[in-house]
Design a protein around this motif. Structure first.
Motif, mmCIF file in Angstrom:
data_model
loop_
_atom_site.group_PDB
_atom_site.id
_atom_site.type_symbol
_atom_site.label_atom_id
_atom_site.label_comp_id
_atom_site.label_asym_id
_atom_site.label_seq_id
_atom_site.Cartn_x
_atom_site.Cartn_y
_atom_site.Cartn_z
ATOM 1 N N SER A 11 0.858 -1.185 0.000
ATOM 2 C CA SER A 11 0.000 0.000 0.000
ATOM 3 C C SER A 11 0.887 1.226 0.000
ATOM 4 N N MET A 12 0.565 2.192 -0.844
ATOM 5 C CA MET A 12 1.356 3.428 -0.842
ATOM 6 C C MET A 12 0.700 4.478 0.049
ATOM 7 N N TYR A 13 -0.627 4.572 -0.016
ATOM 8 C CA TYR A 13 -1.320 5.640 0.726
ATOM 9 C C TYR A 13 -2.264 5.118 1.810
ATOM 10 N N HIS A 15 -4.944 2.762 1.534
ATOM 11 C CA HIS A 15 -6.257 2.176 1.214
ATOM 12 C C HIS A 15 -6.195 0.653 1.221
ATOM 13 N N VAL A 16 -5.187 0.098 0.571
ATOM 14 C CA VAL A 16 -5.056 -1.364 0.531
ATOM 15 C C VAL A 16 -4.763 -1.892 1.943
ATOM 16 N N THR A 84 -3.945 -0.827 -7.842
ATOM 17 C CA THR A 84 -3.915 -0.957 -9.307
ATOM 18 C C THR A 84 -2.977 0.077 -9.905
ATOM 19 N N GLY A 87 -4.010 -0.757 -14.590
ATOM 20 C CA GLY A 87 -4.807 -1.971 -14.770
ATOM 21 C C GLY A 87 -4.123 -3.253 -14.335
ATOM 22 N N THR A 120 -8.461 1.032 -6.710
ATOM 23 C CA THR A 120 -8.187 1.916 -7.852
ATOM 24 C C THR A 120 -8.583 3.328 -7.450
ATOM 25 N N ALA A 121 -8.090 4.298 -8.221
ATOM 26 C CA ALA A 121 -8.515 5.672 -7.986
ATOM 27 C C ALA A 121 -9.913 5.890 -8.545
#
Ligand SMILES: Cc1cc2nc3c(=O)[nH]c(=O)nc-3n(C[C@H](O)[C@H](O)[C@H](O)COP(=O)(O)O)c2cc1C
Length: 205
Positions: A11-13, A15-16, A84, A87, A120-121
């Motif tokens: 996860s970068m931010y 959410h995941v 993502t 894709g 996804t965004a």
């Protein structure tokens, strides 16, 4: 006998990571399981993480230990989470999976349960392609793919914008990352964790 479930995410931010927590919570509900959560090591340079605000966001899950490829062999089921990117899964996850050649050679993951969730965004930004293309790697490793069946009624929620697919749980972050996983999305993620764990328990008894 304990059934070991590993939740392995990047996860970068955050959410995941939030979905990973919900997936773990669901898996822990199943009697006889031991759930471990790991994060895939970062590849992006520190200055980029600083500039994009990811560095601050990542402190929320800095306590989660790093995943090690060889440790996957200890699990009975592995539930992977990736954001993502165009894709597809992110490079950090791809890099991690590309270090599992030794496990492939020895067939160490054959017959284990594999499952994937994503974010996804945008609403139609490729959640399904990320999850189903991830499945190819799991199939090469001989894993048994498990998704989210429609016995989870939240998959067909029509009164709100929501993530959640039959391939795996998901969330939508908005372009600026401001949207956090909703209760509907978190419930689907909990369902996925519980469902995978129940199947893994049946396979290991
Ligand atoms: C290089 C790059 C490619 C991306 N590609 C997509 C994409 O194809 N579709 C989409 O909806 N969002 C895309 N995004 C947005 C990410 O999916 C989003 O930042 C991520 O799901 C947030 O999860 P996290 O908070 O766990 O890092 C992309 C982001 C980056 C940096």
């Amino acid at each position: 006998m304990t059934t070991r479930i590993h939740v392995v995410f990047y996860s970068m931010y955050g959410h995941v990571y939030r979905l990973a927590e919900a997936v773990s919570e669901g898996a822990r509900k199943v009697v006889g399981t031991e759930v471990s959560v790991y994060q895939v090591p970062e590849l992006a340079p520190d200055d980029i993480l600083e500039k994009t605000g990811a560095k601050a966001a990542r402190t929320a899950f800095a306590h989660v230990p790093d995943a090690k490829p060889e440790k996957l062999a200890d699990a009975d089921a592995i539930i992977f989470g990736t954001p993502t990117r165009f894709g597809n899964m992110c490079a950090q996850m791809r890099n991690f999976l590309d270090q599992t050649g030794g496990l492939w050679m020895s067939g160490a993951l054959v017959g284990k349960v594999g499952s994937v969730f994503t974010s996804t965004a945008s609403q139609h930004g490729g959640q399904e392609t990320t999850i189903t293309s991830f499945h190819s790697t799991l199939l090469h490793q001989g894993m048994i793919i498990v998704g989210v069946p429609y016995s989870e009624p939240r998959l067909v929620a029509m009164t709100e914008i929501t993530g959640g697919t039959p391939y795996g749980a998901s969330t939508i972050t908005a372009a600026d990352g401001s949207r956090l996983p909703t209760e509907n999305e978190l419930a689907i993620a909990r369902f996925q964790g519980r469902h995978v764990a129940e199947i893994a328990v049946r396979l290991t008894r």
